[in-house]
Design an enzyme around this catalytic site. Structure first.
Site, PDB file in Angstrom:
ATOM      1  N   ASP A   1       0.872  -1.164   0.000  1.00  0.00           N
ATOM      2  CA  ASP A   1       0.000   0.000   0.000  1.00  0.00           C
ATOM      3  C   ASP A   1       0.917   1.223   0.000  1.00  0.00           C
ATOM      4  O   ASP A   1       2.120   1.103   0.250  1.00  0.00           O
ATOM      5  CB  ASP A   1      -0.900  -0.013   1.231  1.00  0.00           C
ATOM      6  CG  ASP A   1      -1.818   1.190   1.275  1.00  0.00           C
ATOM      7  OD1 ASP A   1      -2.413   1.494   0.229  1.00  0.00           O
ATOM      8  OD2 ASP A   1      -1.917   1.824   2.333  1.00  0.00           O
TER       9      ASP A   1
ATOM     10  N   THR B   1       0.118   4.890   1.376  1.00  0.00           N
ATOM     11  CA  THR B   1       0.077   5.782   2.534  1.00  0.00           C
ATOM     12  C   THR B   1       0.358   5.030   3.832  1.00  0.00           C
ATOM     13  O   THR B   1      -0.307   4.049   4.151  1.00  0.00           O
ATOM     14  CB  THR B   1      -1.293   6.466   2.631  1.00  0.00           C
ATOM     15  OG1 THR B   1      -1.560   7.140   1.406  1.00  0.00           O
ATOM     16  CG2 THR B   1      -1.317   7.466   3.781  1.00  0.00           C
TER      17      THR B   1
ATOM     18  N   ASP C   1      -1.338  -0.615   6.189  1.00  0.00           N
ATOM     19  CA  ASP C   1      -1.526  -0.131   7.557  1.00  0.00           C
ATOM     20  C   ASP C   1      -2.912   0.423   7.831  1.00  0.00           C
ATOM     21  O   ASP C   1      -3.274   0.621   8.978  1.00  0.00           O
ATOM     22  CB  ASP C   1      -0.498   0.956   7.889  1.00  0.00           C
ATOM     23  CG  ASP C   1      -0.945   2.334   7.434  1.00  0.00           C
ATOM     24  OD1 ASP C   1      -1.547   2.418   6.347  1.00  0.00           O
ATOM     25  OD2 ASP C   1      -0.697   3.316   8.159  1.00  0.00           O
TER      26      ASP C   1
END
Length: 815
Positions: A512, A514, A709
């Site tokens: 991912d 960000t 996250d």
């Protein structure tokens, strides 16, 4: 029976007092008990339909005399909220969970009884016991049943449960080591003494020895070997009997047969003054096997200590600031909202936010990050970390089971109750091998009995000993526990049993953006307003919609909004990967990506200012709209992690395919991908789109590791073969992950990949050694070339080789 026609208590085996009548009908037969406590326990077992417990247990149950009403009443103290805050966490409105230590567990049947009994209670969601650590994890609906009721139910069947305490856990470990060391010491002392007598007996066979002296030495050997067999080797017999009672052939079955038969045959030879005695082989075999298991236990506890030490990081006392001045209180007395003063060199007593001061915080023991991190007013600190430079004042925002340390412990508990696939396979092979071995030993014994009867027993004994598959059963757990401990010290927390085994096979790594490749510290670069609404009002609306969210985007608006925020949003609903919607003053508002906002508004993205494309080139676009029009667009920027490029290059050097999959816009994702040299890029991904990509890769035969996250990543993490959550990510993402990168240091991910490969290689080396050893030893023993004492050394040495090879994983990962 205890003699003089006295009976033993059917439950705990203590003598039944004369003229007493504590009877319980079990399986249609009246059984005598020694006291009202045992009678109550037995009745509880019968009433619960759990009488099978008495069939499966391998040792007598603990006495129930301690289960008096006063003790049961004391258990209600654990229902008090002020006490529960130190060890109970709340998953939902009424669902709570806690970690317990169970005392009185003596065998697997005890685990079975406790789990069966407690899981049957109304309101208990889950109750699991870890047999190796005697720790239990219980989840219950507090509206249906109280914790004291659960503890009383455990007490009612003769066991004692209390909240997990790290110091008490350490005491349990010390007791385990102490008992093992005593057994080992007695076996070693006995082996040395018996071997000295055996050397004399062997010498007497060649040079001649007086028959009386020879018989005397045999009797002395018998006396010395007896405590070795009945005390040091007792655990083997208990384990073997437990396996046989449930119709299983475990590792200790051939071990117990070898020790028992050799001892019995040697006793017969001593009593009848005929044949040979092998008390030396019995004692040596017991000693070497116990030595191997003691080392294996040390490796297991050493690996476990790396995680258990995390629990001990919290200090015992803290300095709380009150209106009357500072006061020293126990950390367990701290409450949310308390202000705490932390001196340089002191540990942070609880999770909190800095109110005063600026300092550096050492998080190395928690995250593996060696460099202290600068912290200032408004930033969070984690309980258990160390204040380095200057005094700080913090406001406590998490205590007890809600802290980061408690979350880590819960994840570790989950990992410890699971076995990797390779370990399950090894156990199955070992079980089959034991059955094959017993059949082979019988055939070899029969053949030698037909040709050389005097040698048949000892050859069969050697074969039974030398080919015991203990090394096979140790091959996987010894390696995995050592590797897990090393990674924990690096700040990589393993939360699932299969994680390392699967990570070693990974072919594609999906990131991912960000908070994973970037720092996840979004900042408001600029904003544009497209109506009469003021900029601050648009920020207040966005903050009201994001209130309660853990997403990095939410933190930006919550920081920019006025405090207190006068805007209140109702009926707020978050759409993963899209945005959030809510009702403000009777009007529906949306905050999120362009496609999500456009779906329910009359104004499209094309109607935004022409300079939008230039401003959003490297930024994330977040739109705010009501039912009629787009009100504002926010441009959020993020910073790439310094070590991201190095880590991507290292993973590519390991032969991994790299993917970048993000819900962000094309320009922002492409910019990050270009910086890192990632070609496989997917942007504007909804959670279902990310799932499709993962599943597509899996259908192509790829073994996928997912690193993320955010809340959006939780379902994708659950789908990938192995998933890794960043340590600063949301609790939901971490709960879905197989591993957690506590350090948030991407090179540690590369270290985890290398360690996983090393650990699997060590497992295969161990399995290969065990297989080659058995293939070589089996024909040699069958042909009579291996004496029993040689078999004992060979078998024990094979187990030691496996454990020592696994201990190499305790070293740091080499590049």
């Amino acid at each position: 029976m205890t003699g003089n026609n006295e009976q033993d208590c059917f439950h705990c085996s203590l003598p039944v007092p004369k003229n007493s009548s504590y009877l319980v009908k079990i399986d249609g037969q009246e059984r005598a008990m020694c006291c009202p406590g045992c009678q109550a326990v037995a009745k509880a077992i019968v009433d619960g339909g759990l009488t099978s417990f008495y069939k499966h247990r391998t040792e007598t149950s603990p006495t129930a005399r301690a289960a008096i009403p006063e003790v049961l009443q004391e258990l209600t103290l654990y229902d008090k909220p002020e006490l529960q805050k130190t060890f109970v966490s709340t998953d939902d409105k009424n669902i709570k969970q806690a970690s317990l230590i169970l005392e009185g567990i003596v065998c697997a049947a005890c685990v079975w009884l406790n789990e069966r009994h407690i899981n049957a209670l109304p309101g208990v969601v889950e109750f699991r016991v870890n047999y190796s650590t005697h720790r239990a994890r219980v989840r219950w609906d507090d509206s249906q049943i109280k914790l004291s009721d659960i503890l009383q139910a455990i007490t009612a069947i003769g066991y004692l449960a209390h909240p997990f305490d790290a110091s008490r856990q350490e005491a349990v470990y010390k007791k385990e080591r102490s008992v093992a060391l005593k057994r080992l010491a007695i076996a070693g002392l006995g082996a040395v003494q018996v071997m000295m007598l055996a050397v004399a007996l062997y010498a007497g066979d060649y040079s001649g020895m007086d028959a009386g002296l020879e018989n005397f030495m045999r009797w002395v050997s018998l006396v010395i070997a007896t405590p070795v067999v009945f005390y040091s080797a007792r655990s083997f017999f208990s384990s073997a009997w437990r396996d046989l009672k449930v119709r299983q052939l475990g590792m200790d079955v051939p071990v117990s047969l070898a020790i028992g038969l050799a001892y019995a045959a040697s006793c017969w030879a001593t009593i009848t003054r005929s044949g040979e005695v092998y008390f030396d082989s019995v004692t040596m075999f017991t000693f070497f096997l116990l030595a191997g298991r003691f080392l294996e236990m040390g490796a297991r506890q050493k690996a476990g200590q790396a995680a258990e030490e995390l629990v001990k990081l919290l200090p015992a006392m803290a300095t709380r600031i009150t209106d009357d001045g500072d006061e020293t209180v126990a950390v367990t007395e701290l409450a949310i909202g308390d202000r705490v003063r932390i001196k340089p060199g002191d540990s942070v007593p609880a999770d909190g936010v800095i109110l005063e001061g600026r300092s550096s915080i050492d998080e190395s023991l928690l995250t593996g990050e060696s460099n202290p991190l600068a912290k200032t007013i408004g930033e969070k600190v984690i309980g258990g970390t160390v204040n380095i430079e200057s005094p700080l004042v913090i406001e406590v925002n998490k205590v007890g089971e809600d802290t980061v340390l408690a979350s880590i412990q819960r994840l570790l508990d989950r990992a410890q109750t699971e076995k990797p696939g390779i370990a399950k396979t090894a156990d199955k092979v070992a079980g089959v091998f034991v059955g094959f071995l017993l059949v082979l030993v019988s055939m070899v014994y029969f053949w030698w009995w037909q040709h050389e009867p005097d040698q048949a027993f000892w050859i069969a004994l050697s074969l039974l000993v030398v080919t015991c598959p203990c090394a096979l059963s140790l091959a996987t757990p010894a390696a995995m526990t050592a590797a897990t401990g090393t990674l924990t010290r690096l700040g990589v927390l393993t939360t699932r049993g299969h994680a390392l085994e699967t990570l070693a096979k990974v072919t594609s790594v999906v990131f991912d953006k960000t908070g994973t490749l970037t720092k996840g510290r979004l900042a408001l670069e600029s904003m544009e307003v497209f109506s009469n609404i003021e900029e601050q009002q648009s920020l207040n609306i966005a903050a009201a919609l994001e209130l309660g969210s853990e997403h990095p985007v939410a933190k930006v608006f919550l920081q920019k909004a006025l405090s207190p925020n006068t805007v209140i949003a109702e009926k707020v609903e978050a759409i993963p990967g899209q945005g959030v919607t809510g009702l403000i003053d009777g009007m529906q508002y949306r905050l999120g990506c362009a496609a999500y906002v456009e779906a329910e508004t009359q104004t499209s993205q094309n109607q935004t200012p022409e300079n939008l494309k230039d401003k959003s080139l490297h930024a994330t676009e977040i739109f705010l709209a009501n039912e009629k029009q787009i009100l504002a667009v926010f441009f959020l920027s993020d910073e790439l992690r310094e070590e991201a490029l190095e880590s991507i290059q290292a993973l590519r050097a390991l032969g991994k395919k790299i993917w970048l999959v993000s819900g962000d816009n094309e320009t922002a994702v492409s910019y990050i991908g270009g910086q890192l040299g990632i070609d496989n890029i997917r942007h504007s991904m909804k959670p279902e789109d990310k799932l499709e990509i993962i599943q597509e890769l899996q259908n192509q035969g790829e073994i996928v590791a997912m690193i993320g996250d955010g809340v959006n990543d939780a379902p994708v993490l659950a789908t990938a073969q192995v998933s890794i959550a960043m340590g600063g990510g949301t609790q939901l993402a971490q709960a879905s992950a197989d591993m957690v990168l506590l350090s948030e240091h991407l090179p540690h991910l590369v270290d985890a990949m290398k360690m996983a490969k090393r650990s699997v290689n060590v497992v295969y080396q161990n399995l290969g050694w065990a297989l080659v050893y058995n293939l070589m030893a089996l024909p040699l023993a069958s042909m009579g070339y291996i004496a029993p004492w040689m078999a004992a050394i060979g078998m024990s040495a094979s187990s030691l080789v496996v454990v020592l090879n696994a201990l190499r994983l305790n070293k740091s990962v080499d590049v």
